[in-house]
Motif scaffolding. Sequence first.
Motif: not given
Length: 842
Positions: A636-653
């Motif tokens: 996410m850092t390398k592609v320059g994802a904006p701060a509004t783009l967040q991520g969370v683990f789902a399911g088993t993770a």
Amino acid sequence: MEASSSLRVTLYANDQSRRAADYQGLVVAYRNGAAVKLRDVAEIVDSVEDLRNYGMSNGRTAVQVQIFRQPGANFIDVVDRVKALMTPLGAALPADVEMRLVQDRTLTIRSSLNEIGLTLLITILLAVFIVYLSLKSVRATIAPSVCVPVSLIGAVGAMYLLGYSLNNLSLMALTIATGFIVDDAIVVVENVIRRVESGEPPRSAALNRANEVAPTIVSMSLSLLAVFLPILFMGGIVGRLMREFAMTLSVAILVSLVLSLTATPMLCSCVLREQSGPPSFFLARWSERGFAALQRAYVRKLDIALRRPRVTLGVLLAAIALNFYLFDLVPKGFFPIQDSGRMRGAIVADQSVSFPVMKEKLEQFVAIIEADSDVASATGTIGGGFGPGGAINVADLLVTLKPLGERKATANEIMARLRPKFARVSGANLFLQSVQDIRMGGRTSNALFQYTLLCDDLDALRRYAPRIVEELRRGGALLDVSSDQQDKGLRREVVIDRAKAARLDVTTSAIDNTLYDAFGQRQVSTIYEPLNQYHVVMEAAPRFRETLESLDELYIGGRVGAATRAFSPRDPTSLSNAINVVASPMVPFSSFARFGDDVTPLQVNHHGHFAAITISFNLGEGKSLRDAEDAIRDAMTKVGAPATLQGVFAGTATGYRDALANQPLMIAAALAAVYIVLGVLYESFLHPLTIISTLPSAGVGAFLALLGCGAELSIIAMIGVLLLIGIVKKNAIILVDFALDAERRLGMSSDEAIRAACVTRFRPILITTLVALFGALPLALGSGEGAEMRRPLGVAIVGGLLVSQILTLYTTPVVFLYIDRLRFGLGSLRDATRGGGGGARP
């Protein structure tokens, strides 16, 4: 109808058309005085309701039936009853139809139960053998040996009353309990034997001397039960799973405690005899010499440790610091990945793929899988909702591997060697994952783990998600990386000129209905049979619906709206009426509409209130979920994802993240529970610290063993660490109880008391540790079905016991001396504050 005064007759009419042939002669219009029948303008066939639905198994067209048990039902019983029904059901099918079982989950369940049952038997035999070698007498071995089956039977009875089942976790608890439930009895028997060897009659020694160790036994058992308190109060799915393990083990320990205080002294009084001379059996003689040599060597090194207490204390402090370093270093995981003999796969093709092409791709992939020597069967489906979203460009695969003893490779190795072969199929990707017995979350995905990207800007989400996926594929830490992003489907827009349509008396509803009639597999009637209902479906011929140019050849009648309203699914003749109404006038779509091409999303997913795209992945060799988290963050850092783009683990993770956050808390809660229980039992704030000081060395051993075996600190391994807290502190309890009793009754100094405790209690400490170690060894070395789930528990316990046994025999006496001096110092200060004469240290 009353046919006469004495008869009643029921009238039936052939108003129901039940087969395709019955529709052939249906009159749909009249032209130049001649009837136009349905067979003149259409092809009528008996077929399936949905033509865009396909299944195959082992190269043959198939209908897949998946059977799931009801909650609480017994897996094996359900499957046995289904198998019993297959013979009469197969006999009722046509001769060219074969009913075959392609996947049976109970095969691995049965094999796993047999494997762990054998492990349990080996553990019991090893425990009894170690007890015999330690106590040097068959008669002395009887009392501890009786505790094993009785305690296990009591635990199984409690499982039945609590509604638990025999599974990997409960049987694992019974196996590991074998190393615990003899500890209390060993302490009693060893103390009685020592008195008998000194000349006291067996009956007197059994009845009187067993009371000497009763407080020690109670302290050992209750403090061990305190370790399970954090597990019993855990929430979520993990808590429910681990609660069964903890309850089974706790009941076995409680039964063992009761037997040690009652049945064991009674058995000792009945079976023990006064011994004269060395044991006759050569193994007993060798073990006696071995114990004596170990004890002499230990006493020599113990005196050195007591003379240099600061060095010994420095070793303990180093072990405490090393725990924090190793805890951070060891890879973290959720549940160990199992080789269940079953794999699930998803074929993802181009989003604009047609159904015939997708069917061809499915057949190619199934042929590749079936060619593998370790594969038993492969079953695939397109449509019907089995695949993610039920989209046409996604097919679902179920792969059954041969039993573990019949194949040469594990599931991960099979997937690794199939990946290059899958790459030869152009235009589609196949993602395989090993099916796990424990899986969290209801999300269907192409791989075992999921990470969901969230954003309130849908365009930004669709722009950056493919870049992140591509970066992860290049990184190498993750395998089978894919996403559920489906926003490149082809779309042909029908742009209506409403003014022209109005002049031609064409309504928008008529346009929609005509398009649906041609391309939507529209239900126009229903055939009612005694046991079922069948839909009559209308659509354009395949040659017209498989090309975009067919829209130019589509005509619509000016009064289609009225015709559509005339449809009745209960009356097949309404089809004739409807088509007769629209016979004139007919106008082409191109006279009032133009066509344009564009792309469209096949599905838009949400997570909570946000648009979401989920990335699925499997872990690379030697990689953990922590590595996956780092890789995603870097991508996410390398592609320059904006701060509004967040991520969370789902399911088993998600379960992994929760478990990772709870691991330090679980250890801290277990230590706090043990400290409180010991504080109450000893009525002291200080001596529980002496006992707890034995735990850092166990942690060092467990973490080093996990690192050495390449295992993760999973939930199962964490249970092993918690069990070590209960096992290792037993050694300290045995020493502290004896030393405090020697100070109180015999007036010994602290140095004399703790040295006497170490010398006298060396044998029971060594015996209990060996029994627990050999009880866990079959789990650590186990193989076969389900061994991946059990192995981390055995590895953690074996490693922890080996290191702690070496260190705590030297560090515990030193810590006892410092704590005891602190206790007397505080007592003197308290007496001086109250105006007393000060305390005297013995």
